[in-house]
Design a protein around this motif. Structure first.
Motif, PDB file in Angstrom:
ATOM      1  N   VAL A 255       0.858  -1.186   0.000  1.00 40.76           N
ATOM      2  CA  VAL A 255       0.000   0.000   0.000  1.00 40.76           C
ATOM      3  C   VAL A 255       0.893   1.235   0.000  1.00 40.76           C
ATOM      4  O   VAL A 255       1.751   1.400   0.874  1.00 40.76           O
ATOM      5  N   SER A 256       0.698   2.079  -1.017  1.00 39.04           N
ATOM      6  CA  SER A 256       1.421   3.344  -1.094  1.00 39.04           C
ATOM      7  C   SER A 256       0.491   4.445  -0.605  1.00 39.04           C
ATOM      8  O   SER A 256      -0.543   4.698  -1.227  1.00 39.04           O
ATOM      9  N   LEU A 257       0.869   5.091   0.483  1.00 34.19           N
ATOM     10  CA  LEU A 257       0.025   6.123   1.068  1.00 34.19           C
ATOM     11  C   LEU A 257       0.761   7.458   1.029  1.00 34.19           C
ATOM     12  O   LEU A 257       1.804   7.624   1.651  1.00 34.19           O
ATOM     13  N   ARG A 258       0.212   8.389   0.253  1.00 37.28           N
ATOM     14  CA  ARG A 258       0.822   9.724   0.156  1.00 37.28           C
ATOM     15  C   ARG A 258       0.189  10.640   1.197  1.00 37.28           C
ATOM     16  O   ARG A 258      -1.031  10.782   1.250  1.00 37.28           O
ATOM     17  N   VAL A 259       1.027  11.284   2.003  1.00 35.08           N
ATOM     18  CA  VAL A 259       0.564  12.200   3.044  1.00 35.08           C
ATOM     19  C   VAL A 259       0.766  13.627   2.540  1.00 35.08           C
ATOM     20  O   VAL A 259       1.898  14.044   2.276  1.00 35.08           O
ATOM     21  N   ASP A 260      -0.320  14.371   2.410  1.00 38.64           N
ATOM     22  CA  ASP A 260      -0.249  15.713   1.809  1.00 38.64           C
ATOM     23  C   ASP A 260      -0.262  16.831   2.847  1.00 38.64           C
ATOM     24  O   ASP A 260      -0.922  17.856   2.668  1.00 38.64           O
ATOM     25  N   GLU A 261       0.451  16.637   3.930  1.00 32.96           N
ATOM     26  CA  GLU A 261       0.490  17.659   4.981  1.00 32.96           C
ATOM     27  C   GLU A 261       1.652  17.353   5.906  1.00 32.96           C
ATOM     28  O   GLU A 261       2.055  16.193   6.051  1.00 32.96           O
ATOM     29  N   SER A 262       2.217  18.379   6.506  1.00 36.00           N
ATOM     30  CA  SER A 262       3.223  18.153   7.531  1.00 36.00           C
ATOM     31  C   SER A 262       2.576  17.421   8.701  1.00 36.00           C
ATOM     32  O   SER A 262       1.377  17.562   8.961  1.00 36.00           O
ATOM     33  N   LEU A 263       3.373  16.647   9.415  1.00 41.91           N
ATOM     34  CA  LEU A 263       2.857  15.846  10.519  1.00 41.91           C
ATOM     35  C   LEU A 263       3.243  16.508  11.844  1.00 41.91           C
ATOM     36  O   LEU A 263       4.416  16.741  12.110  1.00 41.91           O
ATOM     37  N   TYR A 264       2.214  16.822  12.645  1.00 37.96           N
ATOM     38  CA  TYR A 264       2.471  17.464  13.926  1.00 37.96           C
ATOM     39  C   TYR A 264       1.382  17.034  14.902  1.00 37.96           C
ATOM     40  O   TYR A 264       0.528  16.194  14.582  1.00 37.96           O
ATOM     41  N   PHE A 265       1.414  17.614  16.115  1.00 37.30           N
ATOM     42  CA  PHE A 265       0.578  17.113  17.203  1.00 37.30           C
ATOM     43  C   PHE A 265      -0.901  17.054  16.858  1.00 37.30           C
ATOM     44  O   PHE A 265      -1.620  16.176  17.329  1.00 37.30           O
TER      45      PHE A 265
ATOM     46  N   VAL B 183       5.574  16.554   3.105  1.00 37.15           N
ATOM     47  CA  VAL B 183       5.815  16.650   4.546  1.00 37.15           C
ATOM     48  C   VAL B 183       7.039  17.528   4.790  1.00 37.15           C
ATOM     49  O   VAL B 183       8.161  17.135   4.480  1.00 37.15           O
ATOM     50  N   ASN B 184       6.821  18.714   5.335  1.00 39.61           N
ATOM     51  CA  ASN B 184       7.920  19.639   5.623  1.00 39.61           C
ATOM     52  C   ASN B 184       8.359  19.584   7.080  1.00 39.61           C
ATOM     53  O   ASN B 184       9.368  20.186   7.436  1.00 39.61           O
ATOM     54  N   LEU B 185       7.592  18.891   7.899  1.00 40.37           N
ATOM     55  CA  LEU B 185       7.896  18.844   9.325  1.00 40.37           C
ATOM     56  C   LEU B 185       7.325  17.576   9.930  1.00 40.37           C
ATOM     57  O   LEU B 185       6.224  17.151   9.573  1.00 40.37           O
ATOM     58  N   ILE B 186       8.077  16.970  10.829  1.00 44.06           N
ATOM     59  CA  ILE B 186       7.571  15.889  11.689  1.00 44.06           C
ATOM     60  C   ILE B 186       7.947  16.294  13.107  1.00 44.06           C
ATOM     61  O   ILE B 186       9.127  16.259  13.476  1.00 44.06           O
ATOM     62  N   ASP B 187       6.959  16.708  13.898  1.00 43.50           N
ATOM     63  CA  ASP B 187       7.292  17.133  15.251  1.00 43.50           C
ATOM     64  C   ASP B 187       7.356  15.925  16.180  1.00 43.50           C
ATOM     65  O   ASP B 187       7.179  14.778  15.764  1.00 43.50           O
ATOM     66  N   MET B 188       7.594  16.170  17.466  1.00 49.76           N
ATOM     67  CA  MET B 188       7.819  15.075  18.414  1.00 49.76           C
ATOM     68  C   MET B 188       6.589  14.199  18.556  1.00 49.76           C
ATOM     69  O   MET B 188       6.694  12.970  18.639  1.00 49.76           O
TER      70      MET B 188
ATOM     71  N   ALA C  93       4.285  13.644  16.298  1.00 48.01           N
ATOM     72  CA  ALA C  93       4.155  12.839  15.085  1.00 48.01           C
ATOM     73  C   ALA C  93       5.212  11.733  15.046  1.00 48.01           C
ATOM     74  O   ALA C  93       4.944  10.616  14.586  1.00 48.01           O
ATOM     75  N   LEU C  94       6.409  12.042  15.546  1.00 55.72           N
ATOM     76  CA  LEU C  94       7.452  11.018  15.595  1.00 55.72           C
ATOM     77  C   LEU C  94       7.024   9.864  16.495  1.00 55.72           C
ATOM     78  O   LEU C  94       7.205   8.677  16.151  1.00 55.72           O
ATOM     79  N   GLU C  95       6.445  10.186  17.645  1.00 54.40           N
ATOM     80  CA  GLU C  95       5.978   9.126  18.540  1.00 54.40           C
ATOM     81  C   GLU C  95       4.866   8.314  17.886  1.00 54.40           C
ATOM     82  O   GLU C  95       4.781   7.089  18.082  1.00 54.40           O
ATOM     83  N   SER C  96       4.021   8.965  17.093  1.00 54.45           N
ATOM     84  CA  SER C  96       2.969   8.239  16.377  1.00 54.45           C
ATOM     85  C   SER C  96       3.565   7.304  15.329  1.00 54.45           C
ATOM     86  O   SER C  96       3.102   6.164  15.159  1.00 54.45           O
ATOM     87  N   LEU C  97       4.599   7.777  14.622  1.00 53.94           N
ATOM     88  CA  LEU C  97       5.255   6.911  13.634  1.00 53.94           C
ATOM     89  C   LEU C  97       5.893   5.696  14.319  1.00 53.94           C
ATOM     90  O   LEU C  97       5.845   4.569  13.790  1.00 53.94           O
ATOM     91  N   GLU C  98       6.487   5.930  15.487  1.00 51.31           N
ATOM     92  CA  GLU C  98       7.070   4.808  16.227  1.00 51.31           C
ATOM     93  C   GLU C  98       5.987   3.820  16.652  1.00 51.31           C
ATOM     94  O   GLU C  98       6.177   2.588  16.562  1.00 51.31           O
ATOM     95  N   ALA C  99       4.840   4.344  17.099  1.00 54.66           N
ATOM     96  CA  ALA C  99       3.737   3.469  17.503  1.00 54.66           C
ATOM     97  C   ALA C  99       3.192   2.700  16.299  1.00 54.66           C
ATOM     98  O   ALA C  99       2.883   1.501  16.402  1.00 54.66           O
ATOM     99  N   ILE C 100       3.059   3.378  15.152  1.00 54.88           N
ATOM    100  CA  ILE C 100       2.583   2.714  13.934  1.00 54.88           C
ATOM    101  C   ILE C 100       3.531   1.592  13.550  1.00 54.88           C
ATOM    102  O   ILE C 100       3.112   0.475  13.213  1.00 54.88           O
TER     103      ILE C 100
ATOM    104  N   LEU D 163      15.122  13.359  11.781  1.00 58.47           N
ATOM    105  CA  LEU D 163      14.957  11.933  12.109  1.00 58.47           C
ATOM    106  C   LEU D 163      16.283  11.296  12.498  1.00 58.47           C
ATOM    107  O   LEU D 163      16.331  10.422  13.370  1.00 58.47           O
ATOM    108  N   ARG D 164      17.372  11.732  11.867  1.00 59.12           N
ATOM    109  CA  ARG D 164      18.695  11.152  12.180  1.00 59.12           C
ATOM    110  C   ARG D 164      19.162  11.521  13.582  1.00 59.12           C
ATOM    111  O   ARG D 164      20.053  10.867  14.126  1.00 59.12           O
ATOM    112  N   ARG D 165      18.581  12.581  14.138  1.00 56.41           N
ATOM    113  CA  ARG D 165      18.952  12.957  15.503  1.00 56.41           C
ATOM    114  C   ARG D 165      18.256  12.089  16.548  1.00 56.41           C
ATOM    115  O   ARG D 165      18.449  12.282  17.748  1.00 56.41           O
ATOM    116  N   THR D 166      17.439  11.136  16.105  1.00 49.96           N
ATOM    117  CA  THR D 166      16.748  10.200  16.999  1.00 49.96           C
ATOM    118  C   THR D 166      17.171   8.781  16.644  1.00 49.96           C
ATOM    119  O   THR D 166      17.950   8.561  15.713  1.00 49.96           O
TER     120      THR D 166
END
Length: 588
Positions: A472-482, A512-517, A519-526, A550-553
Motif C-alpha cells: 500500500v502506497s500512502l501519500r501524506v499531503d500535509e506536515s505531521l504534527y501534534f 511533509v515539511n515537518l515531523i514534530d515530536m 508525530a514522531l511518537e505516532s510513527l514509532e507506535a505505527i 529523524l537522524r537525531r533520533t
C-alpha cells in the motif's frame, strides 16, 4: 578599532536610507518634491479628520503625520509608503483609550501617546527578532472582513457630526441607538454642510478628473486637482462658516488649533495604564503592519522593487515611537495616501520627509485658519474615504470557495459590528488559528498507484493507475504534527485492518515539511503495531530537513522497513523481480 565587515553590513541593513541615499539625484529630488506637495495637500484635512475620529484634538493628527514620516524615511524599505493616521487604527485607538480614560481629558491624550509608544516598541521588537510571520495569524479574508466591518462602524460614528448631534458607542448597535435617540436635535445648517460636502467629495472622486480632462488639462494635472478636492471642500466650508458666523448658529467647528511645531511629549509608564494598553497595542500593531505591508508590497511590485517585511516592522515601530514623543498617536502606512504618493511620482522615502516639512509649515502658518472649519466637513471626508474599504463581495467569494473561510469572515464581521473592533479582531485571530488547526488536523491522504508508462504516482480514486499486491502506497499531503498525528495512526490502522494481504506500507512524504515530536511518537507506535501484524513500514521521498531531524533520533535504527530516495525506487524494490502488477484501477 576596525568594525568587522559582517557587522557593518548588519548595521546598514537597519538603515535602508544608506542604500537609496547613495544614488539620490536631481531627478529623484524633483519627483519627490512634487509628490510631497500633492500628499501634503491631501493630508492636512485627512489628518485632522482622523484625529477627531480617534477622539483626540485635531492638531494631534497633524503631529502624528510629521516626525513619523521622517522616521520611516530613515528606517523603512518601501519607496512609496506614506505613514500617518489611518481610519481603522484611529477607530481602534478610540476604542482602546476610551476604556481607560474619558474623552476630552488630559488622561485620554496621555493614554493615546502611551499607546503609540507601546505599539512602536512592540513593532521594533518583532522586527529585531524577525517575527513578521506573526502577521500571518490574520488571514486575508478575515482582515478584509474586519476592515469592512470597521468601515461601517467608522462611517456610522461620523453621522453624529453630519447631523450635528451627540452620539457615542464603539459598536454599530450602540451607535445606531445613540443616533436615533438624538436625531430630533439635528442642526439643519450642519446637516446641509455635511450632505453637500459628502456629495461633492463623492463627485470629486469619480467625476472631476474626467471633467478636467475633457476641458483640456493634462492627465497628471487633472489627477492632482482631483486629489485636492477635499481641500476645496475644507476651504469653501471654512470660509462660509467664518463669513456667515455659523458657529453662532450651532454649527460645531474644529475650534482653536495650537499654532507651532509638535511639542515634545512623554508616554506614561504607570504600571496600571501600561498593563491596560499592552494588549490593544499588540492588536493595533498587527493590524497596522498587515495593512501597511500589503500596500507596500503592492506598490513595490509595480516597479519591480522589493521590501523587507522585518525591516518594515522596525520602520513602522520607529514611526510610532516618534509619534509618541511628538504629541501623536498610533500610525501606520495608509492605503489612500500611499497610492497618491506613488501616482504623484515619489521615487524614494525622501518624499515622506518632504511631506513632513510641508505639514510642519502648515502647523506654523495655517492652523489659525482651521478654527472655523466645520466638523461636518471632516466627517464627510472620513465617510467618503472609508466607504471604499467596505467590501461585502468577500462573503460571496468565500461562500463559493470555502465554507470555513466564510464562517470565519462572517463571524469576524458580526463580532466587530456587535462587540467592537478589539473583540472583532481577536475573534479573527482565534478563528484563523482554529481554521488552520481544523484543516491540518485531518490532512488529505491518498492511496497512490503508478501511472502506466511513467514513474509518476497518482491517487487511485482519480486516475487509472497500476498497484502492487501486498503493498500500500500512502501519500501524506500535509506536515505531521501534534494536531494530526493521531489521525494518521487511525488511518493506517484502519487501512491495514481491512486489507489482510498487506505486507508493506509505504508512506510517501513529498509534501511533509515537518515531523514534530508528537508525530514522531505516532510513527514509532505505527511501526511497532505494524511489526506485530507482520507488516513493514517504509518511507519515501523524505525531505532533507526532515531526514536531518529523524537522524537525531533512534527512529531510523528501529524502523522495520527502509527509507527510499524516490517512491518509484521503493515500489520496484518491494515488488521484486517479474511482472506482478495488478490491472489498472478505474478512475473514480
Amino acid at each position: 578599532m576596525t568594525t568587522p565587515k559582517s557587522a557593518r553590513r548588519s548595521w546598514k541593513a537597519y538603515l535602508p536610507i544608506l542604500a537609496w541615499g547613495r544614488t539620490y539625484d536631481r531627478d529623484a529630488l524633483t519627483n519627490d518634491l512634487v509628490a510631497a506637495v500633492i500628499v501634503t495637500i491631501m493630508l492636512i484635512p485627512q489628518s485632522l479628520a482622523y484625529a477627531l475620529l480617534a477622539g483626540l484634538p485635531a492638531e494631534m493628527g497633524l503631529y502624528a503625520s510629521i516626525l513619523p514620516l521622517v522616521a520611516y524615511a530613515i528606517f523603512g524599505t518601501s519607496r512609496a509608503l506614506a505613514v500617518g493616521p489611518v481610519a481603522v487604527i484611529s477607530l481602534m485607538t478610540a476604542a482602546s483609550v476610551g476604556a481607560v480614560a474619558a474623552q476630552g481629558t488630559a488622561g485620554y491624550v496621555v493614554a493615546a501617546i502611551t499607546l503609540a509608544f507601546l505599539s512602536g516598541v512592540f513593532l521594533i521588537l518583532m522586527g529585531v527578532f524577525r517575527l513578521g510571520f506573526l502577521a500571518n495569524l490574520l488571514s486575508h479574508p478575515i482582515v478584509s472582513g474586519f476592515i469592512t466591518a470597521s468601515g461601517i462602524i467608522i462611517a456610522a460614528s461620523q453621522l453624529k457630526h453630519i447631523f450635528g448631534i451627540q452620539a457615542d458607542g464603539h459598536n454599530l448597535l450602540d451607535l445606531l441607538i445613540s443616533l436615533i435617540s438624538g436625531i430630533a436635535g439635528t442642526n439643519p445648517i450642519t446637516l446641509a454642510i455635511g450632505v453637500v460636502s459628502t456629495a461633492f467629495l463623492f463627485w470629486v472622486r469619480k467625476g472631476l478628473k474626467p471633467l478636467l480632462s475633457r476641458a483640456g488639462l493634462r492627465p497628471r494635472l487633472a489627477d492632482i486637482l482631483a486629489k485636492a478636492g477635499p481641500v476645496a471642500a475644507v476651504a469653501a466650508t471654512t470660509l462660509a462658516a467664518w463669513g456667515l458666523d455659523l458657529g453662532a448658529a450651532g454649527v460645531k467647528l474644529v475650534g482653536t488649533v495650537p499654532q507651532g511645531l509638535p511639542p515634545l511629549s512623554l508616554p506614561s509608564f504607570a504600571p496600571d495604564l501600561v498593563l491596560a494598553l499592552i494588549g490593544p497595542a499588540a492588536l493595533i500593531s498587527l493590524i497596522g503592519f498587515v495593512e501597511s505591508v500589503s500596500v507596500a508590497q503592492t506598490l513595490a511590485a509595480r516597479k519591480r522593487q522589493r521590501i523587507d517585511p522585518d525591516q518594515e516592522l522596525i520602520g513602522l515601530g520607529a514611526s510610532n515611537v516618534a509619534a509618541a514623543f511628538t504629541g501623536g498617536y498610533p500610525v501606520t502606512g495608509g492605503f489612500a495616501r500611499s497610492v497618491v504618493n506613488f501616482d504623484a511620482g515619489a521615487e524614494t522615502p525622501a518624499a515622506g520627509a518632504f511631506t513632513a516639512v510641508g505639514l510642519a509649515v502648515a502647523t506654523l502658518l495655517l492652523t489659525p485658519l482651521l478654527a472655523f472649519l466645520p466638523q461636518a466637513t471632516l466627517a464627510a471626508t472620513i465617510i467618503v474615504a472609508v466607504l471604499s474599504l467596505i467590501d461585502f463581495s468577500i462573503l460571496k467569494k468565500t461562500w463559493a470557495y470555502s465554507k470555513p473561510d466564510f464562517i470565519a469572515v462572517a463571524s469576524t464581521i458580526l463580532a466587530t459590528l456587535s462587540l467592537g473592533v478589539e473583540i472583532g479582531v481577536s475573534v479573527g485571530v482565534v478563528l484563523s488559528i482554529l481554521i488552520h488547526l481544523y484543516r491540518t488536523s485531518k490532512p488529505h491522504m491518498a492511496i497512490v498507484g503508478r501511472v502506466p508508462g511513467t514513474e509518476h504516482y497518482r491517487n487511485v480514486r482519480r486516475h487509472a493507475v497500476i498497484t502492487q499486491p501486498g503493498i500500500v502506497s500512502l501519500r501524506v499531503d500535509e506536515s505531521l504534527y501534534f494536531a494530526n498525528a493521531r489521525y494518521l495512526e487511525d488511518y493506517v490502522y484502519d487501512l491495514v485492518a481491512t486489507r489482510p494481504d498487506i505486507r508493506h506500507v509505504v508512506l510517501a512524504c513529498p509534501a511533509v515539511n515537518l515531523i514534530d515530536m508528537s508525530a514522531l511518537e505516532s510513527l514509532e507506535a505505527i511501526d511497532r503495531r505494524l511489526t506485530d501484524m507482520g507488516v513493514k513500514l517504509h518511507l519515501s521521498e523524505v525531505k532533507g530537513p526532515v531526514m536531518d531531524a529523524l537522524r537525531r533520533t533512534d527512529f531510523l535504527e528501529h524502523l522495520s522497513g527502509k527509507v527510499f530516495l524516490s517512491h518509484h525506487m521503493a515500489m520496484c524494490e518491494l515488488a521484486g523481480p517479474g511482472p506482478g502488477d495488478q490491472a489498472p484501477l478505474a478512475a473514480q
